[in-house]
Design a protein around this motif. Structure first.
Motif, PDB file in Angstrom:
ATOM      1  N   ALA A 215       0.855  -1.190   0.000  1.00  0.00           N
ATOM      2  CA  ALA A 215       0.000   0.000   0.000  1.00  0.00           C
ATOM      3  C   ALA A 215       0.887   1.234   0.000  1.00  0.00           C
ATOM      4  O   ALA A 215       2.111   1.146   0.189  1.00  0.00           O
ATOM      5  N   LYS A 216       0.254   2.396  -0.199  1.00  0.00           N
ATOM      6  CA  LYS A 216       0.995   3.660  -0.246  1.00  0.00           C
ATOM      7  C   LYS A 216       0.566   4.554   0.914  1.00  0.00           C
ATOM      8  O   LYS A 216      -0.628   4.711   1.182  1.00  0.00           O
ATOM      9  N   THR A 217       1.559   5.133   1.583  1.00  0.00           N
ATOM     10  CA  THR A 217       1.297   6.075   2.666  1.00  0.00           C
ATOM     11  C   THR A 217       1.057   7.469   2.084  1.00  0.00           C
ATOM     12  O   THR A 217       1.420   7.741   0.931  1.00  0.00           O
ATOM     13  N   PRO A 218       0.448   8.378   2.861  1.00  0.00           N
ATOM     14  CA  PRO A 218       0.196   9.735   2.356  1.00  0.00           C
ATOM     15  C   PRO A 218       1.493  10.435   1.934  1.00  0.00           C
ATOM     16  O   PRO A 218       2.501  10.374   2.647  1.00  0.00           O
ATOM     17  N   GLY A 219       1.464  11.036   0.748  1.00  0.00           N
ATOM     18  CA  GLY A 219       2.613  11.773   0.256  1.00  0.00           C
ATOM     19  C   GLY A 219       3.710  10.922  -0.331  1.00  0.00           C
ATOM     20  O   GLY A 219       4.755  11.457  -0.726  1.00  0.00           O
ATOM     21  N   ALA A 220       3.499   9.615  -0.419  1.00  0.00           N
ATOM     22  CA  ALA A 220       4.520   8.733  -0.986  1.00  0.00           C
ATOM     23  C   ALA A 220       4.657   8.990  -2.479  1.00  0.00           C
ATOM     24  O   ALA A 220       3.694   9.397  -3.150  1.00  0.00           O
ATOM     25  N   LYS A 225       8.535   3.404  -6.185  1.00  0.00           N
ATOM     26  CA  LYS A 225       9.392   3.853  -5.091  1.00  0.00           C
ATOM     27  C   LYS A 225       8.594   4.368  -3.898  1.00  0.00           C
ATOM     28  O   LYS A 225       9.185   4.747  -2.880  1.00  0.00           O
ATOM     29  N   GLY A 226       7.262   4.375  -4.035  1.00  0.00           N
ATOM     30  CA  GLY A 226       6.416   4.860  -2.949  1.00  0.00           C
ATOM     31  C   GLY A 226       5.574   3.774  -2.314  1.00  0.00           C
ATOM     32  O   GLY A 226       4.547   4.062  -1.697  1.00  0.00           O
ATOM     33  N   ILE A 227       6.010   2.526  -2.424  1.00  0.00           N
ATOM     34  CA  ILE A 227       5.218   1.399  -1.920  1.00  0.00           C
ATOM     35  C   ILE A 227       5.779   0.919  -0.588  1.00  0.00           C
ATOM     36  O   ILE A 227       6.989   0.729  -0.442  1.00  0.00           O
ATOM     37  N   SER A 228       4.897   0.725   0.372  1.00  0.00           N
ATOM     38  CA  SER A 228       5.273   0.154   1.657  1.00  0.00           C
ATOM     39  C   SER A 228       4.552  -1.177   1.845  1.00  0.00           C
ATOM     40  O   SER A 228       3.548  -1.457   1.171  1.00  0.00           O
ATOM     41  N   LEU A 229       5.058  -1.986   2.763  1.00  0.00           N
ATOM     42  CA  LEU A 229       4.490  -3.310   3.020  1.00  0.00           C
ATOM     43  C   LEU A 229       3.946  -3.356   4.441  1.00  0.00           C
ATOM     44  O   LEU A 229       4.588  -2.867   5.373  1.00  0.00           O
ATOM     45  N   PHE A 230       2.757  -3.980   4.592  1.00  0.00           N
ATOM     46  CA  PHE A 230       2.082  -3.996   5.881  1.00  0.00           C
ATOM     47  C   PHE A 230       1.642  -5.405   6.255  1.00  0.00           C
ATOM     48  O   PHE A 230       1.248  -6.194   5.400  1.00  0.00           O
ATOM     49  N   ILE A 231       1.716  -5.675   7.561  1.00  0.00           N
ATOM     50  CA  ILE A 231       1.165  -6.905   8.112  1.00  0.00           C
ATOM     51  C   ILE A 231      -0.257  -6.608   8.549  1.00  0.00           C
ATOM     52  O   ILE A 231      -0.489  -5.748   9.404  1.00  0.00           O
ATOM     53  N   VAL A 232      -1.203  -7.324   7.945  1.00  0.00           N
ATOM     54  CA  VAL A 232      -2.615  -7.099   8.261  1.00  0.00           C
ATOM     55  C   VAL A 232      -3.249  -8.440   8.627  1.00  0.00           C
ATOM     56  O   VAL A 232      -3.550  -9.254   7.756  1.00  0.00           O
ATOM     57  N   PRO A 233      -3.462  -8.713   9.909  1.00  0.00           N
ATOM     58  CA  PRO A 233      -4.056  -9.995  10.294  1.00  0.00           C
ATOM     59  C   PRO A 233      -5.564 -10.015  10.070  1.00  0.00           C
ATOM     60  O   PRO A 233      -6.228  -8.980  10.133  1.00  0.00           O
ATOM     61  N   LYS A 234      -6.088 -11.206   9.824  1.00  0.00           N
ATOM     62  CA  LYS A 234      -7.536 -11.380   9.674  1.00  0.00           C
ATOM     63  C   LYS A 234      -8.241 -10.992  10.966  1.00  0.00           C
ATOM     64  O   LYS A 234      -9.278 -10.331  10.945  1.00  0.00           O
ATOM     65  N   TYR A 235      -7.671 -11.407  12.084  1.00  0.00           N
ATOM     66  CA  TYR A 235      -8.185 -11.016  13.395  1.00  0.00           C
ATOM     67  C   TYR A 235      -7.110 -10.221  14.122  1.00  0.00           C
ATOM     68  O   TYR A 235      -5.917 -10.558  14.061  1.00  0.00           O
ATOM     69  N   ASN A 282       8.213   3.092   2.167  1.00  0.00           N
ATOM     70  CA  ASN A 282       8.565   3.205   0.739  1.00  0.00           C
ATOM     71  C   ASN A 282       9.566   2.150   0.280  1.00  0.00           C
ATOM     72  O   ASN A 282      10.080   2.234  -0.837  1.00  0.00           O
ATOM     73  N   LYS A 283       9.865   1.172   1.122  1.00  0.00           N
ATOM     74  CA  LYS A 283      10.787   0.092   0.749  1.00  0.00           C
ATOM     75  C   LYS A 283      10.053  -1.253   0.738  1.00  0.00           C
ATOM     76  O   LYS A 283      10.664  -2.302   0.884  1.00  0.00           O
ATOM     77  N   GLY A 284       8.740  -1.180   0.559  1.00  0.00           N
ATOM     78  CA  GLY A 284       7.934  -2.389   0.651  1.00  0.00           C
ATOM     79  C   GLY A 284       8.178  -3.389  -0.452  1.00  0.00           C
ATOM     80  O   GLY A 284       8.070  -4.600  -0.248  1.00  0.00           O
ATOM     81  N   LEU A 285       8.513  -2.890  -1.637  1.00  0.00           N
ATOM     82  CA  LEU A 285       8.715  -3.799  -2.762  1.00  0.00           C
ATOM     83  C   LEU A 285       9.930  -4.679  -2.518  1.00  0.00           C
ATOM     84  O   LEU A 285       9.913  -5.877  -2.822  1.00  0.00           O
ATOM     85  N   ALA A 286      10.982  -4.102  -1.938  1.00  0.00           N
ATOM     86  CA  ALA A 286      12.176  -4.893  -1.644  1.00  0.00           C
ATOM     87  C   ALA A 286      11.861  -5.986  -0.634  1.00  0.00           C
ATOM     88  O   ALA A 286      12.321  -7.131  -0.761  1.00  0.00           O
ATOM     89  N   ALA A 287      11.057  -5.650   0.387  1.00  0.00           N
ATOM     90  CA  ALA A 287      10.672  -6.644   1.389  1.00  0.00           C
ATOM     91  C   ALA A 287       9.791  -7.719   0.777  1.00  0.00           C
ATOM     92  O   ALA A 287       9.950  -8.908   1.060  1.00  0.00           O
TER      93      ALA A 287
END
Length: 601
Positions: A215-220, A225-235, A282-287
């Motif tokens: 996903a992208k954070t505000p102003g990315a 180069k503006g992509i970040s990676l997030f852990i989103v659990p179902k619960y 902004n380094k989500g793609l690498a992760a």
């Protein structure tokens, strides 16, 4: 009904005799991988896959997954029970780090099991397979707190995981994603957007699913180069580790697919779901690429797996089905017709499959060994050398392996004639399931461009030069052995074609980048053929040495030498034609105006 027997003998041959994994017993994890232990793991895994997973494969394909009005999803009958057996037996912990509850065994041994699982039930295997990739990404980019919170339960397969990249408007070009991540002020983010094609996105195998979401954070930056990676659990997870309230992620629908019906491929809707950043902003793609590279190797194994199970069933049919007579005279005069395996064209298809499958298995396991050495080799030089090779080979294993895996499945269906087109024989499912492997985790066109546009030029061509030096050295040694000389000379010629193709790119692609795009697919196949040729040279060398010493199963080793000869005669010459196609360049390919492709009324 189709059947499956895990190719345990061939896997042992590659691990113990060709790769000699026992020689790495000074490295972490390998010390426990004794020959007896490896044999036991392979035998038990083969039995589990044949007796538990294969029997529910066809039924799971027929039934598929079911989405209910509340957005929950149930997997086909038998899948949950099989998964519980899989988890309780500890198959998911095999190669995971010991500090998080894993067994810490070498990745190369886990790769053997991965093939068996995919061949017996590819749709099932995707559920734990995605969890392995998600775990790897968290281990690579996560904080210690994130590792401790998520990894142990994912290793134990109490929780499973996914990767969420694709959106309706973007696939390969991830810079186009629209999913947003708004800071909530407490270190978490509110994730909003829609992701499609999410394998194992919702199911009933585990209570918790850990989604990794781009996903992208505000102003990315409005690019990759503006992509970040997030852990989103179902619960959401309570402080004591128990599951809390349902997070804001739901399954909107299950995709209607050509194959892998037993896997829930979902549209996932994120409506302010709470997530936590994994790695740097902004380094989500690498992760995420940690997960994607592992997945690409896994998909290459899927190509092999479907080719193998299709081959096994085609062999059984060819030995049983009687049609016509052998061209050299009746093979069984007392019967009204001969088994179709006497016909040269049927033999052609079966030998093509055998040569590909056994060569590809060796390539996948050699690649897996490089993954181990990248992390565990004693010296920095050895770790760098292994990383260079596996980075170069990943698009080849994925791209060439799945192209040829699908072709092999189709040819094995052809062995059945009309019966291959009928569901009850199972061959059409193998073809449908094999097809996706050419598409997901980066289409094979993307793999070819990754190989030719990035990997060849990496560090001034260091990786491809190392590959050529490796194979040239082994060819030179083999040319001094009378029984291997002919194969070595044929392989040397094929390597010459690849070197010429590489040089052509160097001389022409800078002036016209379309030349690279036009020839990348052909180059990937040239390298695939050469790479399997290297594997067959190594296998032939071992087989010849065993026969000379009078050791082991002589019939098995003679079969290896015959198949190596077939590979040299029937596969290696294709490199010349592919090079000529590559050197035709892009001019005719790109000459027509886009409108010229439309069909006139």
């Amino acid at each position: 009904m189709p059947t499956y027997t895990a190719p345990a003998r061939d896997a042992r041959f590659i691990l113990n005799e060709v790769l000699d994994v026992a020689s790495y017993n000074n490295l972490p994890g390998f010390e426990a991988a004794t020959e007896d232990m490896v044999d036991t793991v392979i035998s038990e895994a083969g039995r589990f896959c044949a007796e538990v997973l294969q029997p529910i494969n066809a039924a799971g394909d027929h039934e598929g997954c079911t989405r209910h009005p509340d957005g929950t999803v149930t997997t086909p009958a038998g899948f949950k029970d099989a998964f519980n057996q899989y988890r309780e037996a500890g198959w998911g912990t095999l190669t995971a780090p010991e500090e998080f509850g894993g067994q810490g065994l070498p990745h190369v041994l886990g790769t053997v099991i991965e093939e068996f699982v995919s061949a017996s039930n590819q749709a099932f295997g995707m559920y734990p397979g995605l969890a392995h990739g998600a775990t790897a990404a968290i281990l690579a980019a996560g904080t210690q707190e994130q590792k401790e919170r998520f990894v142990p339960k994912m290793v134990a397969h109490e929780w499973l995981g996914t990767m969420n990249l694709t959106e309706p408007q973007c696939g390969t070009d991830l810079g186009l994603i629209r999913t947003k991540a708004e800071p909530k002020g407490d270190g978490s983010y509110a994730i909003t957007g829609t992701k499609i094609f999410i394998s194992a996105g919702e199911h009933d195998l585990t209570d918790q699913i850990i989604h990794l979401v781009l996903a992208k954070t505000p102003g990315a930056p409005d690019s990759s180069k503006g992509i970040s990676l997030f852990i989103v659990p179902k619960y959401l997870i309570n402080e004591d580790g128990s599951l809390g309230e349902r997070n804001g992620v739901s399954c909107g629908s299950i995709e209607e697919k050509m194959g892998i019906h037993g896997n829930a491929t979902c549209v996932l809707n994120y409506d302010g779901a709470t997530g936590w950043m994994l790695g740097e902003e902004n380094k989500g793609l690498a992760a995420m690429f940690v997960m994607m590279n592992a997945a690409r190797l896994g998909v290459g194994i899927q190509g092999l797996a479907q080719a193998e199970v299709a081959y096994q069933n085609a062999v059984a049919y060819a030995l049983d089905r009687r049609q016509g007579r052998a061209l050299t005279g009746p093979a069984e005069p007392e019967a009204k017709a001969d088994p179709i395996i006497v016909h040269a064209d049927v033999r052609r298809m079966l030998m093509d499959a055998k040569a590909f499958n056994e060569g590809m298995r060796a390539l996948c396991l050699w690649g897996a060994l490089q993954v181990d050495l990248t992390h565990k080799a004693q010296s920095a030089e050895e770790r760098e050398a292994a990383d260079l090779i596996i980075s170069l080979m990943t698009p080849v294993i994925k791209g060439y392996g799945t192209d040829k895996g699908f072709d092999t499945a189709v040819n094995m269906q052809q062995v059945f004639g009309g019966h291959g087109y009928i569901r009850e024989w199972g061959m059409e499912q193998f073809v449908r399931d094999a097809r996706i492997a050419q598409i997901y985790e980066g289409t094979n066109g993307i793999q070819a461009m990754d190989l030719c546009g990035r990997k060849l030029a990496r560090d001034g061509g260091k990786a491809i030069q190392a590959f050529f030096a490796l194979i040239d050295g082994e060819i030179a040694e083999a040319k001094g052995v009378a029984e291997l000389a002919d194969f070595a000379e044929r392989l040397e010629k094929a390597v010459g074609e690849q070197k010429a193709a590489t040089m052509w790119f160097m001389q022409n692609a800078m002036a016209n980048p379309n030349h690279l795009g036009a020839g990348a697919h052909h180059y990937m196949h040239i390298m695939g053929i050469v790479s399997l040729g290297l594997m067959w040279l190594r296998m032939a060398k071992v087989a010849q040495e065993k026969l000379a010493a009078g050791a082991g199963d002589a019939d098995f080793y003679r079969g290896k030498l015959t198949t190596a000869r077939y590979y040299a005669e029937r596969f290696l010459p294709d490199t010349g034609a592919l090079r000529r196609k590559l050197e035709a360049g892009a001019e005719a390919m790109m000459a027509l105006e886009p409108e010229a492709f439309a069909t006139a009324a």
